[in-house]
Design an enzyme around this catalytic site. Structure first.
Site, short mmCIF file in Angstrom:
data_model
loop_
_atom_site.label_atom_id
_atom_site.label_comp_id
_atom_site.label_asym_id
_atom_site.label_seq_id
_atom_site.Cartn_x
_atom_site.Cartn_y
_atom_site.Cartn_z
N ALA A 1 0.83 -1.21 0.00
CA ALA A 1 0.00 0.00 0.00
C ALA A 1 0.86 1.26 0.00
O ALA A 1 0.42 2.32 -0.41
CB ALA A 1 -0.90 -0.01 1.23
N LYS A 2 2.07 1.15 0.48
CA LYS A 2 3.02 2.28 0.53
C LYS A 2 2.38 3.53 1.12
O LYS A 2 2.49 4.62 0.59
CB LYS A 2 3.61 2.53 -0.86
CG LYS A 2 4.34 1.27 -1.39
CD LYS A 2 5.16 1.52 -2.63
CE LYS A 2 5.97 0.31 -3.03
NZ LYS A 2 5.21 -0.82 -3.58
#
Lengths: 272, 272
Positions: free
Chosen positions: A95-96
């Site tokens: 998802a960063k």
């Protein structure tokens, strides 16, 4: 899942393969598109065909968000399927994310509590208070971007700060944060030569290594410089496995690709 | 919406206020929770009460993701409501995304095409090829994190790289990327004293300034150091407006808070 349980799975399956579930409707076999939930059907087929050969799955959240509400439904169904059918498999939300504290807390809730992922990838740019809300979940792992697999990694990550490159600073600084024992780091396979340096700073932490396969990284080199006595590696492959074929036997072919990688990994593990 | 159209709205409304729509069920009036779609009901009431006094809304995506599928539905309904009822309002997806090229492209598709936001916040850590897929949408803005409002900003963003602090390097380097004329930057109001330095590098670009209000930033200082002849500022307030009250007249009170900020902004605009 604890680090120890993950390590046990790796030795049991002789694999440290993570399969990236980047659900792209444009690349799936077209016959799936007429199904009620094509993304879940695709993921299920891939998971059933590859689970023996891998220890982790990593849905890249962007691909699900691009499909809106249907994408979130498919993501939830996929993670529930994994939990139910293959609870021994480690799950990574790629998802960063990363935001101010109260916001990062919301992301942590979304991915750790509601979706029940074992881990999430997090961007370090906003510093300590943007990452610690993830680390508060002590039964989960937070996987911090250190040195990524893309060309743009050289824009900022390798800039020399006061005394060392930014990505080293990120690793060293984050090691001082609360619950840092739950940190893993993203290091691209395309930057294998940096792994020896990184292992001097974090001799034990797990590394999530993308970039073998479509992006051109080399598994043997990654292992040479990055493997620890407890392995300490999760090597990801996405497109090269899941989109190896778009014919009706795509899952079987994906399984064969995953098995081929698992065999290479078994060879590397014998060197330990 | 173009930069020019945004600027026209600012002068017309004598406001450069952006209201953050951080939909938190724990902070909303409890009577809303029994409604079918409490988040949308809350957002609609806030929007109806504040739209005269602001030029932009910024849903923080984390708060919607934390609610899973229902959250995405509420986000979609909110943005559709804005497009339909108040098309003159600028919209920001506060998402802080950033990934390798093919993944950033998916995020751009999700927020620009499917949800139809005018802009999105993006993290710079992964460099050029992680940001350019957003910039390819030339009728949209990409708002890059430069110097954020939180304490953790001092962990990496202000580190001295070869010749200057990282956040300056981020701004300068990004100015060389394709379609960089569509860049805006996040600079926290809590770092107002840095704005003079930042304006030397980017005299014209719009800045999205969070941190006035709950985080303690000062509007007058932000304007003193950051305002350009075309204003060039969007100042965000979230909690201090939308959660000013949790009683049944919460929307009215939010409207009054927004109006008070608009009045301060009108005073600042008179100084131009």
């Amino acid at each position: 899942m604890t680090t120890q349980e993950l390590t046990e799975q790796i030795f049991k399956k002789k694999s440290f393969l993570c399969v990236g579930l980047d659900a792209d409707l444009d690349k799936m076999p077209t016959y799936l598109l007429s199904e009620k939930n094509p993304v879940f059907s695709f993921n299920k087929a891939i998971i059933d065909a590859t689970h023996e050969f891998c220890v982790a799955y990593k849905p890249n959240i962007a691909f699900y968000e691009a499909l809106g509400v249907d994408g979130w439904k498919a993501l939830k169904k996929t993670i529930e399927y994994l939990h139910h059918e293959y609870p021994e498999i480690y799950t990574i939300a790629d998802a960063k994310r990363g935001d101010i504290g109260n916001t990062s807390r919301m992301y942590a809730k979304a991915f750790f509590e509601d979706l029940g992922f074992d881990s999430i990838t997090v961007a370090p740019y906003m510093g300590k208070d943007s990452v610690e809300p993830f680390l508060e979940f002590t039964n989960k792992h937070t996987i911090l971007l250190a040195l990524t697999s893309n060309e743009g990694a050289f824009d900022f990550q390798t800039l020399k700060t006061d005394d060392e490159e930014l990505y080293k600073k990120v690793i060293k600084t984050s090691q001082k944060w609360n619950n840092s024992e739950n940190l893993m780091y993203v290091v691209g396979a395309t930057k294998a030569e940096y792994l020896a340096e990184i292992r001097k700073i974090i001799p034990e932490n797990f590394l999530l290594v993308p970039g073998v396969g479509a992006q051109g990284g080399n598994l043997e080199e990654v292992c040479k410089y990055g493997m620890t006595k407890n392995v300490g590696l999760l090597v990801n492959s996405s497109r090269k496995i899941i989109y190896a074929s778009d014919s009706s036997n795509f899952a079987e072919i994906a399984g064969a690709k995953a098995e081929a990688m698992q065999r290479q990994m078994a060879t590397e593990l014998e060197k330990l």
